[in-house]
Design an enzyme around this catalytic site. Structure first.
Site, mmCIF file in Angstrom:
data_model
loop_
_atom_site.group_PDB
_atom_site.id
_atom_site.type_symbol
_atom_site.label_atom_id
_atom_site.label_comp_id
_atom_site.label_asym_id
_atom_site.label_seq_id
_atom_site.Cartn_x
_atom_site.Cartn_y
_atom_site.Cartn_z
ATOM 1 N N GLU A 144 0.831 -1.214 0.000
ATOM 2 C CA GLU A 144 0.000 0.000 0.000
ATOM 3 C C GLU A 144 0.859 1.256 0.000
ATOM 4 O O GLU A 144 0.567 2.222 -0.701
ATOM 5 C CB GLU A 144 -0.943 0.022 1.207
ATOM 6 C CG GLU A 144 -1.968 -1.098 1.247
ATOM 7 C CD GLU A 144 -3.098 -0.947 0.220
ATOM 8 O OE1 GLU A 144 -3.123 0.058 -0.509
ATOM 9 O OE2 GLU A 144 -3.944 -1.864 0.141
ATOM 10 N N ASP A 182 -4.644 -9.865 -8.396
ATOM 11 C CA ASP A 182 -4.848 -8.851 -9.455
ATOM 12 C C ASP A 182 -3.639 -8.095 -10.021
ATOM 13 O O ASP A 182 -3.211 -8.311 -11.152
ATOM 14 C CB ASP A 182 -5.930 -7.843 -9.018
ATOM 15 C CG ASP A 182 -5.750 -7.263 -7.615
ATOM 16 O OD1 ASP A 182 -4.696 -7.503 -7.010
ATOM 17 O OD2 ASP A 182 -6.652 -6.570 -7.126
ATOM 18 N N ARG A 213 0.607 3.752 -3.148
ATOM 19 C CA ARG A 213 -0.034 5.046 -2.874
ATOM 20 C C ARG A 213 0.990 6.145 -2.640
ATOM 21 O O ARG A 213 0.872 7.244 -3.184
ATOM 22 C CB ARG A 213 -0.939 4.952 -1.639
ATOM 23 C CG ARG A 213 -2.048 3.944 -1.812
ATOM 24 C CD ARG A 213 -3.048 4.028 -0.676
ATOM 25 N NE ARG A 213 -3.836 2.812 -0.588
ATOM 26 C CZ ARG A 213 -5.094 2.752 -0.197
ATOM 27 N NH1 ARG A 213 -5.725 3.845 0.164
ATOM 28 N NH2 ARG A 213 -5.731 1.604 -0.125
ATOM 29 N N GLU A 235 -12.250 0.348 -10.105
ATOM 30 C CA GLU A 235 -11.877 -0.615 -11.167
ATOM 31 C C GLU A 235 -12.782 -0.602 -12.387
ATOM 32 O O GLU A 235 -12.315 -0.750 -13.529
ATOM 33 C CB GLU A 235 -11.795 -2.035 -10.594
ATOM 34 C CG GLU A 235 -10.637 -2.264 -9.620
ATOM 35 C CD GLU A 235 -10.878 -1.680 -8.236
ATOM 36 O OE1 GLU A 235 -12.048 -1.341 -7.918
ATOM 37 O OE2 GLU A 235 -9.904 -1.532 -7.469
HETATM 38 C C1 DMJ Z 1 -6.462 0.443 -4.974
HETATM 39 O O1 DMJ Z 1 -5.720 0.767 -3.856
HETATM 40 C C2 DMJ Z 1 -5.585 -0.166 -6.022
HETATM 41 O O2 DMJ Z 1 -6.237 -0.102 -7.213
HETATM 42 C C3 DMJ Z 1 -5.213 -1.575 -5.727
HETATM 43 O O3 DMJ Z 1 -4.529 -2.191 -6.796
HETATM 44 C C4 DMJ Z 1 -6.400 -2.422 -5.350
HETATM 45 N N1 DMJ Z 1 -7.586 -1.709 -5.148
HETATM 46 C C5 DMJ Z 1 -7.612 -0.423 -4.573
HETATM 47 C C6 DMJ Z 1 -8.914 0.279 -4.905
HETATM 48 O O4 DMJ Z 1 -9.997 -0.532 -5.018
#
Ligand code: DMJ
Length: 644
Positions: free
Chosen positions: A269, A402, A273, A536
């Site tokens: 994260e 993902d 971010r 998404e």
């Molecule tokens: C985000 O922090 C990013 O897209 C991450 O890859 C997974 N999903 C959250 C938002 O849904």
């Protein structure tokens, strides 16, 4: 495993932190004076001790000292060849009386030097003690400034000047059409509402509680006020032309963003971010502070890689560097989508700092994964960083899996399509996913299920909807020239995800939806009916719009924007809702930082022109932070310092 509490203050800080001392400057000065005096005494005692000890050493030890090459420092004028010393540094023994005479001279010389040093230090000490308190204070301050300056120099040394990659299309993006422009203006207004409320009610906190109108945080940020919303939102503000707000955020970062905190954060994260956000802000605005902060933070993440396999821990304590994994993860495993989503940012960190460590860490992860067996060609979600073995054989293109797939594709794109190894891994993974996880429902909806305990679960997560955009983005350059096929697959996933929105009361998508027992794209369990402002589905609309210009994608995006405005907007910002099938939903009272970083940014770009952040020059990280393609043809990133 918990981290032992660290001592809050170091001994050196006590005088300024203890109110008793700080209110009595006289005591402080006295303390410093006597401290200095004691230090000088210790120093002179030490020198005397060395001086004395020298004479107690056996002769051989004394000679050994010279053997170590110290003679060049202590007795600089002796010619090694004339004195019978091999130029390589070793004494040539066995030259009788001449040698002994020479050693006596050496010792005498050394003794004189030590005596002189000793006397000089004592003289200096006497001089110091004659000085007034003010003079001493000024001297200490000068010393402090010098140390601070040296540190600064060291910091800037870390970041060598580099040529900027080509930064194409970072201005404006005016769509031309007044109707589209109006929609884009509306999205900007929504961004301002989200930002202004965060600014007003919880500036510096990680996220906003828009109903309670106060700060909010989750354990991914480690209970520390790191201004997650500021860092995550900044490039969106820049892109939307909200420059005053951007400046405000930059100022906060300059003054307050500090990573030397005792906080255990999520490596993934914080990478996507914070490092992603800082890097994008740096490239867009050219402001050095973002690069410096990104470099400081990236360095703090490195200890997470200290595992037997080099697969990083999920969490790391920014201060102690101690890492560990989530308690809920199968058999102490690290998570595929977490350790597999570092590549883009880490390559940029090596590029910007000249430190190859970042690049090497992520390439090592790749090598580890390449060595492993893959059940059915699929990558399980869990990998144990101690043993290097898979945990449970669960596979997902949604949560836990993902962005690992996304980053294989984006590593190739970001390398100007030179990282063909990443492209190959992506192609093979997608082939296995199509074969084992992608199905059509009875109603004709294409969905991506999850592999669990040897069978396919016919359920798709909101998170999985990003894959529509990924398939479209990866269409060009696909194996066997299946570009049309992958664009079609992207369109089908976009359609399914739109259905998951359209079949709700609020026209907002649930967290997960089923394709089973007559159900099509709807959530069944109560705890899957929420919408937390996720991006998404809109992300996929944007990619599909860029590649097809089919107007339905703008229309679907606008439907989602209107639903968010209608059901998620409150006076204090935007909130997630707990049930998208209820006409009077309750709020979850969280304005997620990714709403500003991703959801609103993708919407804004959907209503902008294509030459704004064009996809052949920019690659968006998984948190929608755009990073420029690196044309690395002349750049070595593999184990050497980066050369440009
Ligand atoms: C985000 O922090 C990013 O897209 C991450 O890859 C997974 N999903 C959250 C938002 O849904």
């Amino acid at each position: 495993m918990t981290t032992p509490a660290l001592l809050p203050i170091s001994g050196r800080r006590i005088p300024t932190l203890n109110p008793g001392f700080s209110s009595f400057p006289h005591h402080r000065a006295t303390l410093r004076l006597s401290e200095k005096f004691i230090l000088l005494l210790i120093l002179s005692a030490f020198i005397t001790l060395c001086f004395g000890a020298f004479f107690f050493l056996p002769d051989s030890s004394k000679h050994k000292r010279f053997d170590l090459g110290l003679e060049d420092v202590l007795i600089p004028h002796i010619d090694p060849i004339k004195e019978g010393k091999h130029p390589g540094g070793h004494i040539i023994h066995g030259q009788g009386g001449h040698d002994e005479h020479r050693h006596r001279e050496d010792e005498e010389h050394l003794r004189n030097k030590i005596r002189a040093d000793h006397e000089r230090v004592l003289e200096e000490a006497k001089e110091k003690l004659k000085k007034s308190r003010e003079e001493l204070r000024a001297e200490i301050q000068t010393e402090k400034n010098k140390v601070a300056q040296d540190l600064k120099k060291k910091d800037s040394k870390l970041l060598p000047p580099i040529p900027m990659p080509k930064l194409v299309g970072i201005q404006d993006g005016d769509p031309g059409d007044p109707d589209v422009k109006e929609k884009r203006d509306k999205i900007r207004e929504m961004m301002k509402h989200a930002w202004d409320n965060y600014r007003q009610y919880c500036w510096g906190h990680n996220e906003l509680k828009p109903l309670a109108k106060k700060g909010h945080s989750t354990n991914i940020f480690g209970n520390s006020q790191m201004g997650a919303t500021i860092v995550d939102a900044l490039d969106s503000l820049y892109i939307m032309g909200l420059r005053d707000e951007f400046k405000d955020g930059q100022e906060w970062i300059e003054k307050n963003l500090d990573f030397s905190v005792n906080a255990e954060v999520s490596v993934f994260e914080v990478n996507i971010r914070f490092i992603g956000g800082l890097l994008a802000s740096y490239y867009l605005s050219g402001q050095e502070v973002f690069k410096v902060k990104a470099a400081q933070l990236a360095e703090k993440l490195l200890p997470a890689f200290n595992t037997p396999t080099g697969i990083p821990w999920a969490m790391v304590n920014l201060k102690s560097g101690v890492g560990r994994n989530w308690g809920w993860a199968s058999a102490g495993s690290s998570i595929l989508s977490e350790f597999g989503t570092l590549h883009m940012e880490f390559v940029h960190m090596s590029y910007l700092t000249g430190n190859p460590a970042y690049y090497n860490k992520v390439m090592h992860i790749r090598k580890q994964l390449q060595k492993m067996d893959r059940p059915n060609g699929l990558y399980p979600n869990y990998l144990n960083p101690r043993t290097g073995r898979w945990g449970q054989h669960h596979t997902s293109v949604g949560g836990l899996g993902d962005s690992f797939y996304e980053y294989l594709l984006k590593a190739w794109l970001m390398s100007d399509k030179t990282d063909t190894e990443a492209r190959k891994m992506y192609d093979e993974a997608i082939e296995a996913i199509e074969k084992h996880l992608i199905r059509k429902s009875n109603g004709g909806l294409t969905f991506i299920g999850e592999w669990k305990n040897g069978h396919l679960e016919r359920k798709m997560g909101h998170l999985t909807c990003f894959a529509g955009g990924m398939f479209a983005l990866g269409a060009d350059g696909s194996k066997g020239d299946k570009a049309g096929h992958y664009l079609q697959l992207g369109a089908e996933i976009a359609h399914t995800c739109h259905e998951s929105y359209d079949r709700t009361v609020l026209k907002l998508g649930p967290e997960a939806f089923k394709f089973d027992s007559g159900l099509e794209a709807v959530a069944v369990r109560q705890n899957e009916k929420y919408y937390i402002l996720r991006p998404e589905v809109i992300e996929t609309y944007w990619y599909m719009w860029r590649f097809t210009h089919d107007p339905k994608y703008r229309q679907w995006g606008w439907e989602a924007a209107q639903a968010i405005e209608k059901y998620c907007r409150v006076s204090g910002g935007f909130s997630g809702v707990k049930d998208v099938y209820s006409s009077s939903p309750t709020f979850d009272d969280v304005q997620q930082s990714f709403f500003l970083a991703e959801t609103l940014k993708y919407l804004y770009l959907l209503f902008s022109s294509d030459d704004f952040l064009p996809l052949d020059s920019w690659v968006f990280n998984t948190e929608a932070h755009p990073l420029p393609v690196l044309h690395l043809a002349n750049t070595t990133l593999s184990g050497n310092r980066v050369t440009r």
